[in-house]
Structure formats: structure tokens, C-alpha cells
Design an enzyme around this catalytic site. Structure first.
Site, PDB file in Angstrom:
ATOM      1  N   GLU A 296      53.822 -44.563 -37.085  1.00 44.81           N
ATOM      2  CA  GLU A 296      52.853 -45.347 -37.880  1.00 44.81           C
ATOM      3  C   GLU A 296      51.617 -44.615 -37.732  1.00 44.81           C
ATOM      4  OE1 GLU A 296      55.029 -46.500 -35.785  1.00 44.81           O
ATOM      5  OE2 GLU A 296      56.072 -48.257 -36.609  1.00 44.81           O
TER       6      GLU A 296
ATOM      7  N   LYS B  26      54.786 -63.768 -40.209  1.00 40.68           N
ATOM      8  CA  LYS B  26      56.306 -63.862 -40.875  1.00 40.68           C
ATOM      9  C   LYS B  26      56.337 -64.961 -41.780  1.00 40.68           C
ATOM     10  CE  LYS B  26      61.024 -62.371 -39.942  1.00 40.68           C
ATOM     11  NZ  LYS B  26      61.866 -61.551 -39.004  1.00 40.68           N
TER      12      LYS B  26
ATOM     13  N   PHE C 227      58.100 -61.808 -28.954  1.00 37.79           N
ATOM     14  CA  PHE C 227      58.822 -60.527 -29.084  1.00 37.79           C
ATOM     15  C   PHE C 227      57.849 -59.692 -29.957  1.00 37.79           C
ATOM     16  CE2 PHE C 227      61.547 -57.617 -31.174  1.00 37.79           C
ATOM     17  CZ  PHE C 227      61.724 -56.508 -30.043  1.00 37.79           C
ATOM     18  N   GLN C 228      57.332 -58.510 -29.625  1.00 33.71           N
ATOM     19  CA  GLN C 228      56.572 -57.444 -30.377  1.00 33.71           C
ATOM     20  C   GLN C 228      55.269 -58.231 -31.176  1.00 33.71           C
ATOM     21  OE1 GLN C 228      58.979 -55.517 -33.506  1.00 33.71           O
ATOM     22  NE2 GLN C 228      59.262 -53.957 -31.806  1.00 33.71           N
TER      23      GLN C 228
ATOM     24  N   MET D 145      40.375 -24.869 -28.557  1.00 31.94           N
ATOM     25  CA  MET D 145      38.687 -25.387 -28.365  1.00 31.94           C
ATOM     26  C   MET D 145      38.358 -25.708 -26.784  1.00 31.94           C
ATOM     27  SD  MET D 145      35.869 -25.474 -29.697  1.00 31.94           S
ATOM     28  CE  MET D 145      35.663 -25.869 -31.622  1.00 31.94           C
TER      29      MET D 145
HETATM   30  C1  LIG Z   1      35.341 -29.916 -32.903  1.00 33.38           C
HETATM   31  C2  LIG Z   1      34.350 -30.720 -33.933  1.00 33.38           C
HETATM   32  C3  LIG Z   1      33.113 -29.786 -33.763  1.00 33.38           C
HETATM   33  C4  LIG Z   1      32.300 -30.248 -34.731  1.00 33.38           C
HETATM   34  N1  LIG Z   1      31.184 -29.536 -35.142  1.00 33.38           N
HETATM   35  C5  LIG Z   1      30.332 -29.826 -36.000  1.00 33.38           C
HETATM   36  C6  LIG Z   1      29.301 -29.015 -36.449  1.00 33.38           C
HETATM   37  O1  LIG Z   1      28.965 -28.071 -36.013  1.00 33.38           O
HETATM   38  N2  LIG Z   1      28.580 -29.402 -37.702  1.00 33.38           N
HETATM   39  C7  LIG Z   1      28.857 -30.696 -38.353  1.00 33.38           C
HETATM   40  O2  LIG Z   1      28.540 -30.854 -39.211  1.00 33.38           O
HETATM   41  N3  LIG Z   1      29.783 -31.604 -37.879  1.00 33.38           N
HETATM   42  C8  LIG Z   1      30.622 -31.203 -37.024  1.00 33.38           C
HETATM   43  N4  LIG Z   1      31.835 -32.037 -36.551  1.00 33.38           N
HETATM   44  C9  LIG Z   1      31.661 -33.390 -37.153  1.00 33.38           C
HETATM   45  C10 LIG Z   1      30.738 -34.495 -36.744  1.00 33.38           C
HETATM   46  O3  LIG Z   1      31.302 -34.522 -35.359  1.00 33.38           O
HETATM   47  C11 LIG Z   1      30.589 -35.272 -37.469  1.00 33.38           C
HETATM   48  O4  LIG Z   1      31.835 -36.015 -37.816  1.00 33.38           O
HETATM   49  C12 LIG Z   1      30.040 -35.004 -38.955  1.00 33.38           C
HETATM   50  O5  LIG Z   1      28.654 -34.079 -38.785  1.00 33.38           O
HETATM   51  C13 LIG Z   1      29.561 -36.235 -39.844  1.00 33.38           C
HETATM   52  O6  LIG Z   1      29.181 -35.723 -41.109  1.00 33.38           O
HETATM   53  P1  LIG Z   1      28.333 -36.644 -42.096  1.00 33.38           P
HETATM   54  O7  LIG Z   1      27.364 -37.579 -41.275  1.00 33.38           O
HETATM   55  O8  LIG Z   1      28.098 -35.887 -43.387  1.00 33.38           O
HETATM   56  O9  LIG Z   1      29.496 -37.807 -42.461  1.00 33.38           O
HETATM   57  P2  LIG Z   1      30.061 -39.298 -42.010  1.00 33.38           P
HETATM   58  O10 LIG Z   1      30.045 -39.501 -40.617  1.00 33.38           O
HETATM   59  O11 LIG Z   1      31.319 -39.701 -42.807  1.00 33.38           O
HETATM   60  O12 LIG Z   1      28.627 -40.076 -42.659  1.00 33.38           O
HETATM   61  C14 LIG Z   1      28.450 -40.220 -43.909  1.00 33.38           C
HETATM   62  C15 LIG Z   1      27.283 -41.109 -43.860  1.00 33.38           C
HETATM   63  O13 LIG Z   1      26.956 -41.208 -45.275  1.00 33.38           O
HETATM   64  C16 LIG Z   1      26.678 -42.686 -45.692  1.00 33.38           C
HETATM   65  N5  LIG Z   1      27.197 -42.852 -47.084  1.00 33.38           N
HETATM   66  C17 LIG Z   1      28.517 -43.375 -47.332  1.00 33.38           C
HETATM   67  N6  LIG Z   1      28.535 -43.573 -48.680  1.00 33.38           N
HETATM   68  C18 LIG Z   1      27.075 -43.286 -49.094  1.00 33.38           C
HETATM   69  C19 LIG Z   1      26.696 -43.207 -50.415  1.00 33.38           C
HETATM   70  N7  LIG Z   1      27.351 -43.972 -51.750  1.00 33.38           N
HETATM   71  N8  LIG Z   1      25.110 -43.304 -50.528  1.00 33.38           N
HETATM   72  C20 LIG Z   1      24.661 -42.969 -49.358  1.00 33.38           C
HETATM   73  N9  LIG Z   1      25.032 -42.782 -48.130  1.00 33.38           N
HETATM   74  C21 LIG Z   1      26.588 -43.073 -48.006  1.00 33.38           C
HETATM   75  C22 LIG Z   1      27.336 -43.394 -44.659  1.00 33.38           C
HETATM   76  O14 LIG Z   1      26.851 -44.709 -44.470  1.00 33.38           O
HETATM   77  C23 LIG Z   1      27.345 -42.388 -43.468  1.00 33.38           C
HETATM   78  O15 LIG Z   1      25.986 -42.722 -42.604  1.00 33.38           O
HETATM   79  C24 LIG Z   1      32.517 -31.361 -35.439  1.00 33.38           C
HETATM   80  C25 LIG Z   1      33.763 -32.248 -35.286  1.00 33.38           C
HETATM   81  C26 LIG Z   1      34.563 -31.754 -34.478  1.00 33.38           C
HETATM   82  C27 LIG Z   1      35.789 -32.466 -34.213  1.00 33.38           C
HETATM   83  C1  LIG Z   2      44.196 -36.723 -29.978  1.00 29.17           C
HETATM   84  C2  LIG Z   2      43.342 -35.791 -29.241  1.00 29.17           C
HETATM   85  N1  LIG Z   2      43.624 -35.374 -28.008  1.00 29.17           N
HETATM   86  C3  LIG Z   2      42.734 -34.361 -27.265  1.00 29.17           C
HETATM   87  C4  LIG Z   2      41.680 -33.925 -28.057  1.00 29.17           C
HETATM   88  C5  LIG Z   2      40.739 -33.013 -27.491  1.00 29.17           C
HETATM   89  N2  LIG Z   2      40.696 -31.499 -27.962  1.00 29.17           N
HETATM   90  C6  LIG Z   2      39.939 -31.295 -28.836  1.00 29.17           C
HETATM   91  S1  LIG Z   2      40.244 -29.608 -29.450  1.00 29.17           S
HETATM   92  C7  LIG Z   2      41.629 -29.595 -28.397  1.00 29.17           C
HETATM   93  C8  LIG Z   2      42.604 -28.339 -28.501  1.00 29.17           C
HETATM   94  C9  LIG Z   2      43.136 -28.292 -29.744  1.00 29.17           C
HETATM   95  O1  LIG Z   2      44.060 -27.041 -29.576  1.00 29.17           O
HETATM   96  P1  LIG Z   2      44.941 -26.550 -30.858  1.00 29.17           P
HETATM   97  O2  LIG Z   2      45.467 -27.560 -31.528  1.00 29.17           O
HETATM   98  O3  LIG Z   2      45.998 -25.707 -30.282  1.00 29.17           O
HETATM   99  O4  LIG Z   2      43.867 -25.807 -31.844  1.00 29.17           O
HETATM  100  P2  LIG Z   2      42.887 -24.564 -31.358  1.00 29.17           P
HETATM  101  O5  LIG Z   2      41.650 -25.209 -30.707  1.00 29.17           O
HETATM  102  O6  LIG Z   2      43.642 -23.509 -30.402  1.00 29.17           O
HETATM  103  O7  LIG Z   2      42.668 -23.973 -33.045  1.00 29.17           O
HETATM  104  C10 LIG Z   2      41.656 -30.559 -27.649  1.00 29.17           C
HETATM  105  C11 LIG Z   2      42.815 -31.010 -26.800  1.00 29.17           C
HETATM  106  C12 LIG Z   2      41.633 -34.335 -29.286  1.00 29.17           C
HETATM  107  N3  LIG Z   2      40.503 -33.860 -30.139  1.00 29.17           N
HETATM  108  N4  LIG Z   2      42.248 -35.097 -29.971  1.00 29.17           N
END
Ligand SMILES: Cc1cc2nc3c(=O)[nH]c(=O)nc-3n(C[C@H](O)[C@H](O)[C@H](O)COP(=O)(O)OP(=O)(O)OC[C@H]3O[C@@H](n4cnc5c(N)ncnc54)[C@H](O)[C@@H]3O)c2cc1C
Ligand SMILES: Cc1ncc(C[n+]2csc(CCOP(=O)(O)OP(=O)(O)O)c2C)c(N)n1
Length: 582
Positions: free
Chosen positions: A50, A162, A112-113, A474
Site C-alpha cells: 500500500e 464497512k 480485527f484489523q 549519502m
Molecule cells: C538528501 C536531500 C538533500 C536535499 N538538499 C536540498 C538542497 O540542497 N537544496 C534544496 O533546495 N532542497 C534540498 N532538499 C529538499 C528540501 O528538504 C526541501 O524539501 C525543499 O527545499 C523544499 O522546496 P520548496 O520550499 O520549494 O517546496 P515545498 O516544500 O513544496 O514548499 C512549497 C511552498 O510553496 C507554497 N505554495 C504552494 N502553492 C502555492 C501557490 N499556488 N502560490 C504560492 N505559494 C504556494 C506552499 O505553501 C509551500 O510553503 C533536499 C532533500 C533531500 C532528501
Molecule cells: C525510508 C528511509 N530510510 C532511511 C533514510 C536515510 N537515508 C537517506 S539517504 C540514505 C542512503 C541512500 O542510499 P541509496 O539508496 O543506495 O542511494 P545513494 O545515496 O547511494 O545514491 C539513507 C539510508 C531515508 N531517507 N529514508
């Protein structure tokens, strides 16, 4: 007309224009599944878990801008949806999840569930409902779809007992219009706030636009480009904003934040005005809030008032839909030139380009960044890319140049590993004529790879690139930088991905050298069915630049010069570590 609650579910979905739902049956949702056979125009995709259904609904929503729908039974079916719902919530993605619930008389008896799924999902849904009577189903569905896609989009869950599915009531769609007096997705900024914003914009010397996901959600791409061009303002994008302005646009600086390019973060730190367009100042974007953009006035255009002044205190907050607000602002702001500022940013790019991994001599080694950049070139960048989470996700953001909105689908806020494969299935159903690529790590792919069976059953064509570095890359990178290379629980065994793929009746391919990439990708794209390509890449490769969590945005660990790789990184890590508490 009289309908059972179970029939009403499908009647409502039909009227909401739903063509595809992603789900998995079980006891408490069986009446709905039984009724489904009477509605053959809605295609049901049987998932293998799911969580997959919720990510598929999410991928569908992000690719199309329409609401994605997932369906599951009570208890374990519903709780399996939790990660997917939280993923959609953090990234403002509009999905509706339908769950069966035990009979209303059994609620609270540990039947159940039975799980209190509205309780469980209360903090990770935009709204949720428990429906115990058939006659409440039409209004609930109309409200749920309206809430999911209006204002700031997000997930809505409808839990239906249900007996509500089994009983019969009058179905009157027209009479079931939403009644939501407390819900105000249409707030507007005051004229005085517009005036203040225009003053700040017209007098700024070093402005930077921070373009976020809101640009794509509101469809404000044209307005963003016009605003940037008229005011001569460079544009930095968040991960979720990529594609909001074409990467090739002269004013596009690239991605900001933890793995953003150094010149982008430096420009933000030196700016005298930040214009935040539909972004929420996530901590991956700001780094240390105390030292964030210290010289800048800030204007925040945002549809959700609770985001204003949440992380970053702003001088002007304009509440409203970004496209509408920009339409108001555009005629008011002055035509401007910021030649010195733009030249200065160009200068800050400095030697970054020559340090780039793409410019390293081809030693025959296969780097993930090479693979991703090659994929971009070979597809002309015209695919929808769905990434998983980790190093490959960041390299994708750096090396795939997104020209179009909604061409990158990625779990950003929750960072959910296992997202990519099922989300790509959803994207393919939303955009069947588009080429869809999954880019996943060996870790994340293994989390939801059972959905290959769904792909095989549905006979859809997706291209999957597994970037296999033998590690949870990472996390290994963090251990390398901040835990003295003690690689606890990050070396990763993987199955033979080619054989695994073949076991699902799909095509598997292995690539180990750079010279093989082009012909393999050409072959995969020409193959009519889904292809899973394993790219065995360098194991201890690093994403640069990197702002350590909580560090100042300009305290980046930079890409080392090729000749002095190890020592340069160690010196930079040490320099940053002295300033940051871990
Ligand atoms: C491993 C990893 C590394 C990351 N590194 C980076 C990085 O280096 N740089 C980076 O940027 N991000 C990075 N991120 C992502 C980061 O964590 C945030 O999720 C991201 O920056 C959020 O972008 P955002 O604010 O544009 O989008 P969202 O979180 O989706 O926010 C959007 C915003 O826009 C608003 N909005 C929505 N609709 C409208 C509308 N119609 N008009 C006006 N406002 C609206 C919402 O209310 C919200 O506040 C990383 C994520 C991961 C998993
Ligand atoms: C469900 C979940 N568990 C743990 C993490 C923490 N986490 C972030 S990046 C990462 C490693 C990802 O490894 P891989 O999928 O091999 O990608 P790579 O970084 O090597 O490109 C982990 C464990 C996560 N983001 N999501």
C-alpha cells in the site's frame, strides 16, 4: 437515485474525473472493491504494497497537477499508507486516500484489523474524515477533492466503515456541494503590502529570486520569467522548484541550499533583497538561520499564511496564489538593470566549472554524475525523471538540466527512500506518452522493488537506472565527513539486479564502464517494455558542494581540485567543523 455506499465511492470518483486508482483490497474495503466491477471506466492498478499505492497516487499528482487516488483496507493496509501520506504532505502533493474501516458498531473494540487511522494520520494529512453513514459519502468526497487541490495542496484521507459501504442511501451529487466555512484558501494581501513590496523591488541593488515548488503548483512559470527579465533579477531554485524556470535561461543560477552550487549560496548571502516565490525556507535551503542572508530584505509570496515568518522573518509577506500575485506585481515593478551584480555572480562561478566531475579526464571509471549527465544528453532532457533519495538524487539535481516544469519528481521534504519506482508508475499513468526514467540508489530501489510486479502486470514502459555504489551512499558520505569514515551499517549487499528483473519477465541490463553507457541507454529506450539498468559506479564518490547541517550557508565543503582531492576535502571539513556543533 439510491446507491450503496460502495457504489457511491465510484460514482464520486467518476464525477471528480478520476481515471486511475492505485490500491490493494482487504476485508473492510471489500464492498467497495465488489462495486468497482460496475465501473470499468476507472482503471484499478493492483499494487504490491500500500505504500506503493500512495507513492503512485503522488507521482500521478505531481506529473499531472491532478489529484491522485489510492485505496486500501483497514488496519495494516491503512498503516502501510502512512509513509506515502507523509511524503505527500511534506511536499504539498494533492492525493486522496480511501481506506476501509471496521463496522461502525465495532469501532473502539480492537476489532480485527481495526486501527484508528484518522488518529494516526491527523498530523500528516491536510484533512481527514471518518465516514460512518452512506449518505455522508458524496459530500465528504467533494470536500476531500476540493481540499486536496485548493490553496496549498496536500493529502486527504477518507476512512469509510464497512457498514457505510454496505448500506443504501439517496445519492445526490448536486446537493452535496462542499460546506467548509472555516476553510479559506483564497486569502489576499492588502494593497499597502503590495506597495511596500514594489518599493523594495525597485530600489534593490543585489536582488535574488528564490523560486520554489509554488511556481509549479500555481503554474506561474511565465510570470516568473517575465518578472526576472523585467527586473533583471537572477533566480535560484529549490530542489522542488527545478524546471520552474528553464535551466538554460540566462538568469537561472541553479539550485540553492545544502547541495546547491557555491555561487548560488554565495549570491544569497550577499543579496540585499530576497524574493521568495512559493518556497518555505526549509533548513536544507537556509543552513544556519542566524547568519542566513544577513544583508537582505525579504519578500515572501506564499499561499499558506502559516509559512510567513515561520523559519525566516520577512519584511513583506504577500499571501495569495503566486501566479495571481505576480500578475498584480508585474505592471507595477520598474524595468531594471543589475549588470554589476550579475557580473559579480558570474565571477563567483570562478573555477567551479573546471573542478566539475564532468571535466575530469575520462579514466574509464564510471561516476554516478557521468551516468546521470549522459542520460540527460541521450534523452535530450525530454523525459520525466523520478528520483529516489540520496546521493544520486543530488547529482540528478545538479547534472540533469530541467527545462520543463514537472519534469523532476522527487521526495524532497520527507526524503522517502523507496519513492521512485512506484511514483514513476503513477507518473506514467498520468503522462502515458512521455518517456519516464527512474534514477534510484541500490538502497532505495530495494525498498519498493516489489512494484516491478505491478509494472509487469500493467505492461507499462519505464526505464530504471539503478546507481549501484555498494553503499547507502549519502549516509556513507556523512560518515566519511563527520564520523571519521566509520562505515556503520552502510555497506550494502544487493541481489543480481539483472536476474531479479528477468524474474519479473522484464529486461535487465548491467553497465560497468563509461564506454558502454550510450549503446546500453539507446537499447533500453528502444525496448518496448520496462528495462532495469544497473550502473556499477565508483563506490566512495562524494556529492559536492555540501553545507553541513546547521552550518552557515556559505560554509560549504567545496569540490576539491583534482590533484589534491583527499587533503583538500579534509582541510575543508576541518574548517567547517570548528564552527558547527554536531
Ligand atoms: C538528501 C536531500 C538533500 C536535499 N538538499 C536540498 C538542497 O540542497 N537544496 C534544496 O533546495 N532542497 C534540498 N532538499 C529538499 C528540501 O528538504 C526541501 O524539501 C525543499 O527545499 C523544499 O522546496 P520548496 O520550499 O520549494 O517546496 P515545498 O516544500 O513544496 O514548499 C512549497 C511552498 O510553496 C507554497 N505554495 C504552494 N502553492 C502555492 C501557490 N499556488 N502560490 C504560492 N505559494 C504556494 C506552499 O505553501 C509551500 O510553503 C533536499 C532533500 C533531500 C532528501
Ligand atoms: C525510508 C528511509 N530510510 C532511511 C533514510 C536515510 N537515508 C537517506 S539517504 C540514505 C542512503 C541512500 O542510499 P541509496 O539508496 O543506495 O542511494 P545513494 O545515496 O547511494 O545514491 C539513507 C539510508 C531515508 N531517507 N529514508
Amino acid at each position: 437515485m439510491k446507491r450503496t455506499g460502495a457504489q457511491m465511492i465510484w460514482e464520486c470518483l467518476l464525477r471528480e474525473g478520476v481515471e486511475t486508482v492505485f490500491g490493494y483490497p482487504g476485508g473492510a474495503i471489500l464492498p467497495a472493491y465488489d462495486a468497482m466491477l460496475e465501473y470499468p471506466s476507472i482503471h484499478h492498478v493492483l499494487v504490491r504494497h500500500e505504500q506503493g499505492a500512495t507513492h503512485m497516487a503522488d507521482g500521478y499528482a505531481r506529473a499531472s497537477g491532478r489529484v491522485g487516488v489510492a485505496i486500501a483496507t483497514s488496519g495494516p493496509g491503512a498503516t502501510n499508507m502512512v509513509t506515502g501520506i507523509a511524503t505527500a504532505m511534506l511536499d504539498s502533493s494533492p492525493i486522496v486516500c480511501i481506506t476501509g474501516q471496521v463496522g461502525s458498531k465495532l469501532i473502539g473494540s480492537d476489532a480485527f484489523q481495526e486501527t484508528d487511522v484518522t488518529g494516526v494520520t491527523l498530523p500528516i494529512t491536510k484533512h481527514n474524515y471518518l465516514v460512518t453513514r452512506a449518505e455522508d459519502i458524496p459530500r465528504t468526497f467533494r470536500e476531500a477533492f476540493y481540499i486536496a487541490q485548493s490553496g496549498r495542496p496536500g493529502p486527504v484521507l477518507i476512512d469509510i466503515t464497512k457498514d457505510a459501504q454496505q448500506s443504501t442511501a439517496e445519492f445526490d451529487w448536486e446537493a452535496a456541494a462542499p460546506r467548509l466555512p472555516g476553510y479559506r484558501p483564497d486569502l489576499r494581501a492588502l494593497p499597502s503590502e503590495y506597495q511596500r513590496a514594489v518599493e523594495l523591488i525597485n530600489t534593490a541593488q543585489r536582488p535574488v529570486i528564490l523560486a520554489g515548488h509554488g511556481v509549479l503548483i500555481s503554474g506561474a512559470m511565465r510570470q516568473l520569467a517575465e518578472f526576472a527579465e523585467k527586473t533583471s533579477t537572477p533566480v535560484a531554485l529549490t530542489l522542488l522548484g527545478l524546471g520552474g524556470l528553464p535551466a538554460s535561461h540566462a538568469l537561472n543560477l541553479g539550485m540553492m541550499g545544502m547541495h546547491g552550487e557555491a555561487w548560488v549560496n554565495n549570491a544569497i548571502q550577499e543579496a540585499d533583497l530576497l524574493l521568495a516565490f512559493g518556497m518555505r525556507f526549509d533548513d536544507r535551503v537556509t543552513g544556519n538561520l542566524k547568519t542566513y542572508a544577513p544583508f537582505a530584505r525579504k519578500i515572501h509570496i506564499e499561499i499558506d499564511p502559516s509559512e510567513l515568518n515561520k523559519n525566516v522573518k520577512v519584511d513583506v509577506g504577500l499571501v495569495g496564489d503566486l501566479r495571481e500575485v505576480l500578475d498584480e506585481l508585474l505592471p507595477e515593478v520598474a524595468q531594471n538593470e543589475h549588470a554589476d551584480w550579475l557580473a559579480h555572480i558570474d565571477e563567483m562561478k570562478g573555477d567551479s566549472a573546471v573542478r566539475d566531475i564532468q571535466n575530469l579526464p575520462d579514466s574509464g571509471q564510471l561516476f554516478a554524475a557521468h551516468v546521470i549527465n549522459d542520460l540527460w544528453r541521450l534523452t535530450n532532457g525530454e523525459a520525466i525523471v523520478v528520483t529516489d533519495v540520496g546521493q544520486h538524487q543530488m547529482w540528478e539535481a545538479q547534472y540533469w538540466k530541467h527545462e520543463q516544469p514537472r519534469s523532476l519528481i522527487t521526495s524532497a521534504g520527507l526524503g522517502t527512500m523507496g519513492f521512485a519506482l512506484p511514483a514513476a508508475v503513477g507518473a506514467k499513468f498520468a503522462c502515458p506518452d512521455q518517456e519516464v526514467w527512474v534514477i534510484a540508489g541500490d538502497g532505495g530501489f530495494q525498498m519498493t522493488m516489489a512494484e516491478l510486479a505491478t509494472i509487469a502486470q500493467e505492461k507499462i514502459k519505464i526505464n530504471v537506472a539503478i546507481i549501484n555504489n555498494g553503499y547507502l551512499g549519502m549516509v556513507r558520505q556523512w560518515q566519511e565527513f563527520f564520523y571519521e569514515r566509520r562505515y556503520a551499517a552502510t555497506p550494502l549487499f544487493s541481489p543480481d539486479f539483472v536476474k531479479l528483473t528477468e524474474a519479473f519477465g522484464l529486461k535487465g541490463m548491467l553497465v560497468t564502464e563509461r564506454g558502454q553507457v550510450k549503446s546500453a541507454v539507446d537499447e533500453a529506450r528502444a525496448h518496448p517494455g520496462t528495462v532495469v539498468m544497473e550502473f556499477r559506479v565508483e563506490q566512495e564518490d562524494t556529492v559536492f558542494p555540501m553545507v553541513p547541517a546547521g552550518a552557515d550557508l556559505n560554509a560549504m565543503i567545496r569540490r576539491p581540485k583534482p590533484e589534491a582531492e583527499v587533503t583538500a576535502v579534509q582541510t575543508e571539513v576541518a574548517a567547517v567543523q570548528t564552527e558547527v556543533e554536531w
